[in-house]
Motif scaffolding. Structure first.
Motif, PDB file in Angstrom:
ATOM      1  N   GLU A  29       0.825  -1.209   0.000  1.00 36.10           N
ATOM      2  CA  GLU A  29       0.000   0.000   0.000  1.00 36.10           C
ATOM      3  C   GLU A  29       0.858   1.258   0.000  1.00 36.10           C
ATOM      4  O   GLU A  29       0.490   2.270  -0.601  1.00 36.10           O
ATOM      5  N   GLN A  30       2.008   1.201   0.660  1.00 34.93           N
ATOM      6  CA  GLN A  30       2.926   2.341   0.672  1.00 34.93           C
ATOM      7  C   GLN A  30       3.426   2.628  -0.746  1.00 34.93           C
ATOM      8  O   GLN A  30       3.567   3.781  -1.130  1.00 34.93           O
ATOM      9  N   ARG A  31       3.669   1.587  -1.503  1.00 29.89           N
ATOM     10  CA  ARG A  31       4.093   1.775  -2.890  1.00 29.89           C
ATOM     11  C   ARG A  31       3.028   2.560  -3.657  1.00 29.89           C
ATOM     12  O   ARG A  31       3.342   3.460  -4.433  1.00 29.89           O
ATOM     13  N   GLN A  32       1.759   2.232  -3.436  1.00 26.06           N
ATOM     14  CA  GLN A  32       0.676   2.954  -4.101  1.00 26.06           C
ATOM     15  C   GLN A  32       0.610   4.412  -3.640  1.00 26.06           C
ATOM     16  O   GLN A  32       0.340   5.307  -4.432  1.00 26.06           O
ATOM     17  N   ARG A  33       0.882   4.632  -2.364  1.00 25.47           N
ATOM     18  CA  ARG A  33       0.886   6.013  -1.855  1.00 25.47           C
ATOM     19  C   ARG A  33       2.028   6.817  -2.474  1.00 25.47           C
ATOM     20  O   ARG A  33       1.870   8.009  -2.763  1.00 25.47           O
ATOM     21  N   VAL A  34       3.158   6.162  -2.716  1.00 26.90           N
ATOM     22  CA  VAL A  34       4.276   6.839  -3.383  1.00 26.90           C
ATOM     23  C   VAL A  34       3.896   7.171  -4.818  1.00 26.90           C
ATOM     24  O   VAL A  34       4.172   8.278  -5.295  1.00 26.90           O
ATOM     25  N   LEU A  35       3.258   6.239  -5.506  1.00 26.09           N
ATOM     26  CA  LEU A  35       2.846   6.487  -6.888  1.00 26.09           C
ATOM     27  C   LEU A  35       1.838   7.633  -6.980  1.00 26.09           C
ATOM     28  O   LEU A  35       1.815   8.357  -7.974  1.00 26.09           O
ATOM     29  N   LYS A  36       1.018   7.802  -5.952  1.00 25.81           N
ATOM     30  CA  LYS A  36       0.059   8.913  -5.925  1.00 25.81           C
ATOM     31  C   LYS A  36       0.721  10.238  -5.558  1.00 25.81           C
ATOM     32  O   LYS A  36       0.094  11.284  -5.641  1.00 25.81           O
TER      33      LYS A  36
END
Length: 107
Positions: free
Chosen positions: A83-90
């Motif tokens: 989920e952190q990876r997705q937050r970085v992508l956002k």
């Protein structure tokens, strides 16, 4: 340890330590994803399994409980890494410029 039982403070100590363990894992997730991405998920799996084994083996209720909290916090960290990876992508968290290619190829 007997004074914790006699003063009925075991639950309070477990609560405080649980709060600290969970609080410790948040920056660990952010730093781990920043430096290694999601490929370090297996480290948290191993830590969780070791914590679970320790929780089962150790007879002291306080230590066993805290190892259980540590264990399942480690398991939860695996989910949080992805989920952190997705937050970085956002754009909510900084992207590691040394790993920019990881974010570009696997969106």
């Amino acid at each position: 340890m007997d004074w914790l039982v006699s003063c009925h403070l075991g639950g309070v100590v477990i609560g405080i330590c649980t709060f600290l363990i969970i609080g410790l894992f948040h920056p660990v997730v952010v730093k781990a994803e920043y430096h290694w991405g999601t490929r370090c998920w297996w480290v948290f799996l191993v830590l969780g399994l070791m914590g679970m084994a320790g929780s089962i083996i150790i007879q002291n209720l306080l230590v066993s409980s805290l190892l259980g909290v540590f264990s399942f916090s480690s398991f939860w960290t695996i989910k949080e890494l992805f989920e952190q990876r997705q937050r970085v992508l956002k754009g909510w968290f900084p992207m590691n410029p040394k790993r920019k290619h990881d974010y570009e190829t696997n969106q």
